[in-house]
Design a protein around this motif. Sequence first.
Motif, PDB file in Angstrom:
ATOM      1  N   VAL A 116      46.465   0.363  19.937  1.00 43.74           N
ATOM      2  CA  VAL A 116      45.844   0.990  21.047  1.00 43.74           C
ATOM      3  C   VAL A 116      46.509   2.444  21.149  1.00 43.74           C
ATOM      4  O   VAL A 116      47.604   2.545  21.060  1.00 43.74           O
ATOM      5  N   ILE A 122      43.515   2.843  29.707  1.00 42.61           N
ATOM      6  CA  ILE A 122      43.565   2.928  31.323  1.00 42.61           C
ATOM      7  C   ILE A 122      44.350   1.663  32.368  1.00 42.61           C
ATOM      8  O   ILE A 122      44.184   1.655  33.499  1.00 42.61           O
ATOM      9  N   GLY A 123      44.834   0.870  31.303  1.00 39.93           N
ATOM     10  CA  GLY A 123      45.397  -0.179  31.797  1.00 39.93           C
ATOM     11  C   GLY A 123      44.478  -1.237  32.593  1.00 39.93           C
ATOM     12  O   GLY A 123      45.081  -2.103  33.275  1.00 39.93           O
ATOM     13  N   CYS A 124      43.414  -1.589  32.096  1.00 40.64           N
ATOM     14  CA  CYS A 124      42.451  -2.456  32.997  1.00 40.64           C
ATOM     15  C   CYS A 124      42.790  -3.707  32.751  1.00 40.64           C
ATOM     16  O   CYS A 124      42.267  -4.693  33.193  1.00 40.64           O
ATOM     17  N   LEU A 126      41.485  -5.898  30.386  1.00 38.59           N
ATOM     18  CA  LEU A 126      40.216  -6.547  29.985  1.00 38.59           C
ATOM     19  C   LEU A 126      40.362  -7.232  28.551  1.00 38.59           C
ATOM     20  O   LEU A 126      39.917  -8.193  28.350  1.00 38.59           O
ATOM     21  N   CYS A 127      41.294  -6.404  27.701  1.00 38.78           N
ATOM     22  CA  CYS A 127      41.161  -7.043  26.310  1.00 38.78           C
ATOM     23  C   CYS A 127      42.376  -7.980  26.027  1.00 38.78           C
ATOM     24  O   CYS A 127      42.363  -8.635  25.073  1.00 38.78           O
ATOM     25  N   MET A 138      50.473  -6.390  27.887  1.00 38.25           N
ATOM     26  CA  MET A 138      50.515  -5.065  28.976  1.00 38.25           C
ATOM     27  C   MET A 138      52.192  -4.809  28.754  1.00 38.25           C
ATOM     28  O   MET A 138      52.956  -5.333  29.258  1.00 38.25           O
ATOM     29  N   TYR A 164      33.587 -10.149  27.774  1.00 37.45           N
ATOM     30  CA  TYR A 164      34.339  -8.881  27.531  1.00 37.45           C
ATOM     31  C   TYR A 164      33.342  -8.187  26.315  1.00 37.45           C
ATOM     32  O   TYR A 164      32.922  -8.766  25.340  1.00 37.45           O
ATOM     33  N   PRO A 168      36.496  -0.525  27.431  1.00 34.92           N
ATOM     34  CA  PRO A 168      35.598   0.365  27.920  1.00 34.92           C
ATOM     35  C   PRO A 168      35.755   1.636  27.682  1.00 34.92           C
ATOM     36  O   PRO A 168      34.896   2.595  28.032  1.00 34.92           O
ATOM     37  N   VAL A 169      36.913   2.387  27.216  1.00 35.95           N
ATOM     38  CA  VAL A 169      37.105   3.582  26.989  1.00 35.95           C
ATOM     39  C   VAL A 169      37.532   3.843  25.615  1.00 35.95           C
ATOM     40  O   VAL A 169      38.064   5.028  25.309  1.00 35.95           O
ATOM     41  N   ALA A 171      39.631   2.828  23.582  1.00 36.32           N
ATOM     42  CA  ALA A 171      41.170   2.977  23.376  1.00 36.32           C
ATOM     43  C   ALA A 171      41.587   2.356  21.936  1.00 36.32           C
ATOM     44  O   ALA A 171      42.953   2.561  21.687  1.00 36.32           O
ATOM     45  N   ILE A 172      41.000   1.509  21.491  1.00 36.89           N
ATOM     46  CA  ILE A 172      41.475   0.389  20.399  1.00 36.89           C
ATOM     47  C   ILE A 172      41.040   0.924  19.073  1.00 36.89           C
ATOM     48  O   ILE A 172      39.679   1.163  18.966  1.00 36.89           O
TER      49      ILE A 172
HETATM   50  S1  SF4 Z   1      43.123  -0.821  25.176  1.00 43.23           S
HETATM   51 FE1  SF4 Z   1      41.016  -0.708  26.442  1.00 43.23          FE
HETATM   52  S2  SF4 Z   1      40.582  -2.680  27.179  1.00 43.23           S
HETATM   53 FE2  SF4 Z   1      42.750  -3.002  26.860  1.00 43.23          FE
HETATM   54  S3  SF4 Z   1      43.669  -2.448  28.679  1.00 43.23           S
HETATM   55 FE3  SF4 Z   1      43.513  -0.451  27.803  1.00 43.23          FE
HETATM   56  S4  SF4 Z   1      41.612   0.308  28.374  1.00 43.23           S
HETATM   57 FE4  SF4 Z   1      41.688  -1.675  29.203  1.00 43.23          FE
END
Ligand code: SF4
Length: 176
Positions: A116, A122-124, A126-127, A138, A164, A168-169, A171-172
Amino acid sequence: MKKKLMIIIVVLLTIAFNVFSQSNEKIELTNYSGKLKQIAGNWFLNTGEDIVELSLAPDEFLKDNNIELTSKMEVSLNGIMQEDELVVHSFIIDGNEFKIRDESGKALWKIKPYYVIPDKCIGCRLCVSPCPQGAITMVKGIAVIDADKCDGDGICVLGDGKRYKGCPVDAIKQVK
Ligand code: SF4
Protein backbone atom coordinates in the motif's frame (compact mmCIF):
# COMPACT_ATOMS: atom_id res chain seq x y z
CA MET A 1 21.11 -29.12 40.61
CA LYS A 2 21.02 -32.34 38.56
CA LYS A 3 17.24 -32.40 38.78
CA LYS A 4 17.02 -28.81 37.44
CA LEU A 5 19.32 -29.66 34.55
CA MET A 6 17.18 -32.70 33.68
CA ILE A 7 14.01 -30.57 33.68
CA ILE A 8 15.65 -27.99 31.36
CA ILE A 9 16.79 -30.76 28.97
CA VAL A 10 13.29 -32.31 28.90
CA VAL A 11 11.68 -28.89 28.21
CA LEU A 12 14.16 -28.13 25.41
CA LEU A 13 13.63 -31.57 23.83
CA THR A 14 9.83 -31.08 23.97
CA ILE A 15 10.10 -27.67 22.25
CA ALA A 16 12.44 -29.09 19.58
CA PHE A 17 10.06 -32.02 18.96
CA ASN A 18 7.06 -29.68 18.59
CA VAL A 19 8.89 -27.38 16.16
CA PHE A 20 10.07 -30.41 14.14
CA SER A 21 6.61 -31.99 13.93
CA GLN A 22 4.98 -28.66 12.96
CA SER A 23 7.48 -28.04 10.16
CA ASN A 24 6.79 -31.52 8.76
CA GLU A 25 3.02 -31.24 9.13
CA LYS A 26 1.22 -32.39 6.01
CA ILE A 27 -2.19 -31.10 5.08
CA GLU A 28 -4.97 -33.67 4.75
CA LEU A 29 -6.30 -33.21 1.21
CA THR A 30 -9.66 -34.19 -0.22
CA ASN A 31 -10.36 -35.11 -3.84
CA TYR A 32 -13.12 -33.17 -5.55
CA SER A 33 -14.47 -33.53 -9.05
CA GLY A 34 -17.03 -31.65 -11.03
CA LYS A 35 -17.50 -28.99 -13.68
CA LEU A 36 -15.69 -25.67 -13.74
CA LYS A 37 -17.61 -22.42 -13.96
CA GLN A 38 -16.22 -18.90 -14.28
CA ILE A 39 -18.15 -16.04 -12.73
CA ALA A 40 -16.86 -12.45 -12.80
CA GLY A 41 -13.30 -13.64 -13.37
CA ASN A 42 -13.37 -16.15 -10.48
CA TRP A 43 -13.38 -19.92 -10.89
CA PHE A 44 -15.95 -22.16 -9.22
CA LEU A 45 -16.40 -25.94 -9.06
CA ASN A 46 -19.85 -27.41 -9.47
CA THR A 47 -19.64 -30.78 -7.71
CA GLY A 48 -23.27 -31.62 -8.46
CA GLU A 49 -24.15 -31.04 -4.81
CA ASP A 50 -22.53 -27.69 -4.25
CA ILE A 51 -20.84 -24.81 -6.07
CA VAL A 52 -17.60 -23.79 -4.38
CA GLU A 53 -15.20 -20.99 -5.18
CA LEU A 54 -11.66 -22.09 -6.05
CA SER A 55 -8.43 -20.52 -4.89
CA LEU A 56 -6.04 -21.26 -7.75
CA ALA A 57 -2.71 -19.91 -8.98
CA PRO A 58 -2.07 -16.88 -11.22
CA ASP A 59 -3.14 -17.44 -14.87
CA GLU A 60 0.48 -17.12 -16.00
CA PHE A 61 1.60 -20.01 -13.75
CA LEU A 62 -1.29 -22.25 -14.88
CA LYS A 63 -0.50 -21.50 -18.53
CA ASP A 64 3.21 -22.25 -18.06
CA ASN A 65 2.22 -25.65 -16.63
CA ASN A 66 -0.21 -26.37 -19.48
CA ILE A 67 -3.23 -26.15 -17.22
CA GLU A 68 -5.86 -24.53 -19.41
CA LEU A 69 -9.20 -24.03 -17.73
CA THR A 70 -12.46 -23.56 -19.55
CA SER A 71 -16.01 -23.24 -18.32
CA LYS A 72 -17.96 -26.53 -18.14
CA MET A 73 -14.66 -28.49 -18.22
CA GLU A 74 -14.77 -31.68 -16.09
CA VAL A 75 -11.94 -31.65 -13.57
CA SER A 76 -10.57 -33.69 -10.71
CA LEU A 77 -8.53 -31.88 -8.11
CA ASN A 78 -7.07 -32.21 -4.63
CA GLY A 79 -7.56 -29.43 -2.15
CA ILE A 80 -8.73 -28.26 1.20
CA MET A 81 -11.81 -26.25 2.18
CA GLN A 82 -10.92 -23.06 4.00
CA GLU A 83 -13.97 -21.12 5.17
CA ASP A 84 -16.11 -20.97 2.01
CA GLU A 85 -13.26 -21.42 -0.47
CA LEU A 86 -11.60 -24.53 -1.89
CA VAL A 87 -7.82 -24.05 -1.92
CA VAL A 88 -6.54 -26.17 -4.80
CA HIS A 89 -3.27 -28.05 -4.30
CA SER A 90 -3.20 -30.08 -7.50
CA PHE A 91 -5.10 -31.03 -10.63
CA ILE A 92 -5.41 -34.58 -11.93
CA ILE A 93 -5.27 -34.48 -15.71
CA ASP A 94 -5.24 -37.74 -17.71
CA GLY A 95 -4.15 -39.60 -14.56
CA ASN A 96 -1.21 -37.27 -13.93
CA GLU A 97 -1.03 -34.94 -10.96
CA PHE A 98 -0.02 -31.31 -11.54
CA LYS A 99 0.81 -29.57 -8.31
CA ILE A 100 0.26 -25.85 -7.77
CA ARG A 101 0.96 -25.91 -4.01
CA ASP A 102 3.38 -28.04 -1.99
CA GLU A 103 2.57 -30.44 0.90
CA SER A 104 2.37 -27.60 3.40
CA GLY A 105 0.10 -25.51 1.15
CA LYS A 106 2.84 -23.11 0.03
CA ALA A 107 2.38 -21.72 -3.47
CA LEU A 108 4.74 -23.16 -6.08
CA TRP A 109 4.72 -19.97 -8.14
CA LYS A 110 6.95 -16.98 -7.47
CA ILE A 111 4.87 -14.56 -5.48
CA LYS A 112 4.96 -10.87 -6.22
CA PRO A 113 3.34 -9.37 -3.13
CA TYR A 114 1.20 -6.26 -3.06
CA TYR A 115 1.87 -3.16 -0.96
CA VAL A 116 0.00 0.00 0.00
CA ILE A 117 1.26 3.49 -0.83
CA PRO A 118 0.70 5.15 2.58
CA ASP A 119 0.25 8.70 1.20
CA LYS A 120 -2.54 7.55 -1.09
CA CYS A 121 -4.46 5.39 1.41
CA ILE A 122 -7.54 7.15 2.81
CA GLY A 123 -8.05 4.54 5.53
CA CYS A 124 -11.45 3.35 4.33
CA ARG A 125 -10.66 -0.26 5.47
CA LEU A 126 -12.49 -1.70 2.45
CA CYS A 127 -9.56 -3.91 1.42
CA VAL A 128 -9.04 -5.54 4.85
CA SER A 129 -11.72 -8.24 5.03
CA PRO A 130 -11.74 -9.35 1.34
CA CYS A 131 -8.10 -10.52 1.58
CA PRO A 132 -8.39 -14.34 1.95
CA GLN A 133 -4.93 -14.53 3.54
CA GLY A 134 -5.71 -11.96 6.23
CA ALA A 135 -2.61 -10.12 5.01
CA ILE A 136 -4.02 -6.59 5.35
CA THR A 137 -4.26 -4.77 8.66
CA MET A 138 -4.79 -1.16 9.61
CA VAL A 139 -1.84 0.52 11.31
CA LYS A 140 -2.47 4.06 12.55
CA GLY A 141 -5.37 4.44 10.10
CA ILE A 142 -3.39 3.24 7.07
CA ALA A 143 -3.68 -0.19 5.41
CA VAL A 144 -0.53 -2.32 5.57
CA ILE A 145 0.01 -5.56 3.64
CA ASP A 146 2.14 -8.27 5.24
CA ALA A 147 4.33 -9.46 2.33
CA ASP A 148 4.93 -12.82 4.05
CA LYS A 149 1.19 -13.54 4.15
CA CYS A 150 0.32 -12.09 0.71
CA ASP A 151 -0.05 -14.82 -1.93
CA GLY A 152 -0.25 -12.35 -4.81
CA ASP A 153 -3.82 -13.18 -5.83
CA GLY A 154 -4.55 -9.48 -6.43
CA ILE A 155 -8.01 -9.42 -4.84
CA CYS A 156 -7.02 -6.19 -3.06
CA VAL A 157 -6.60 -4.53 -6.46
CA LEU A 158 -9.05 -6.39 -8.70
CA GLY A 159 -11.88 -6.82 -6.21
CA ASP A 160 -13.41 -10.03 -4.88
CA GLY A 161 -16.13 -10.40 -7.51
CA LYS A 162 -18.68 -9.47 -4.83
CA ARG A 163 -19.06 -6.12 -3.09
CA TYR A 164 -15.41 -5.09 -2.99
CA LYS A 165 -14.37 -3.56 -6.31
CA GLY A 166 -10.74 -2.85 -5.43
CA CYS A 167 -9.10 0.10 -3.72
CA PRO A 168 -11.16 3.23 -4.55
CA VAL A 169 -8.08 5.47 -4.70
CA ASP A 170 -5.66 3.08 -6.44
CA ALA A 171 -3.37 2.97 -3.39
CA ILE A 172 -2.37 -0.68 -3.78
CA LYS A 173 0.43 -1.75 -6.11
CA GLN A 174 2.26 -5.00 -6.85
CA VAL A 175 6.00 -5.44 -6.42
CA LYS A 176 7.59 -5.65 -9.90
S1 SF4 B 1 -5.50 0.69 0.62
FE1 SF4 B 1 -7.28 1.51 -0.49
S2 SF4 B 1 -8.99 0.13 0.05
FE2 SF4 B 1 -7.33 -0.26 1.55
S3 SF4 B 1 -7.83 1.10 3.30
FE3 SF4 B 1 -6.42 2.26 1.96
S4 SF4 B 1 -7.76 3.43 0.59
FE4 SF4 B 1 -9.06 1.84 1.53
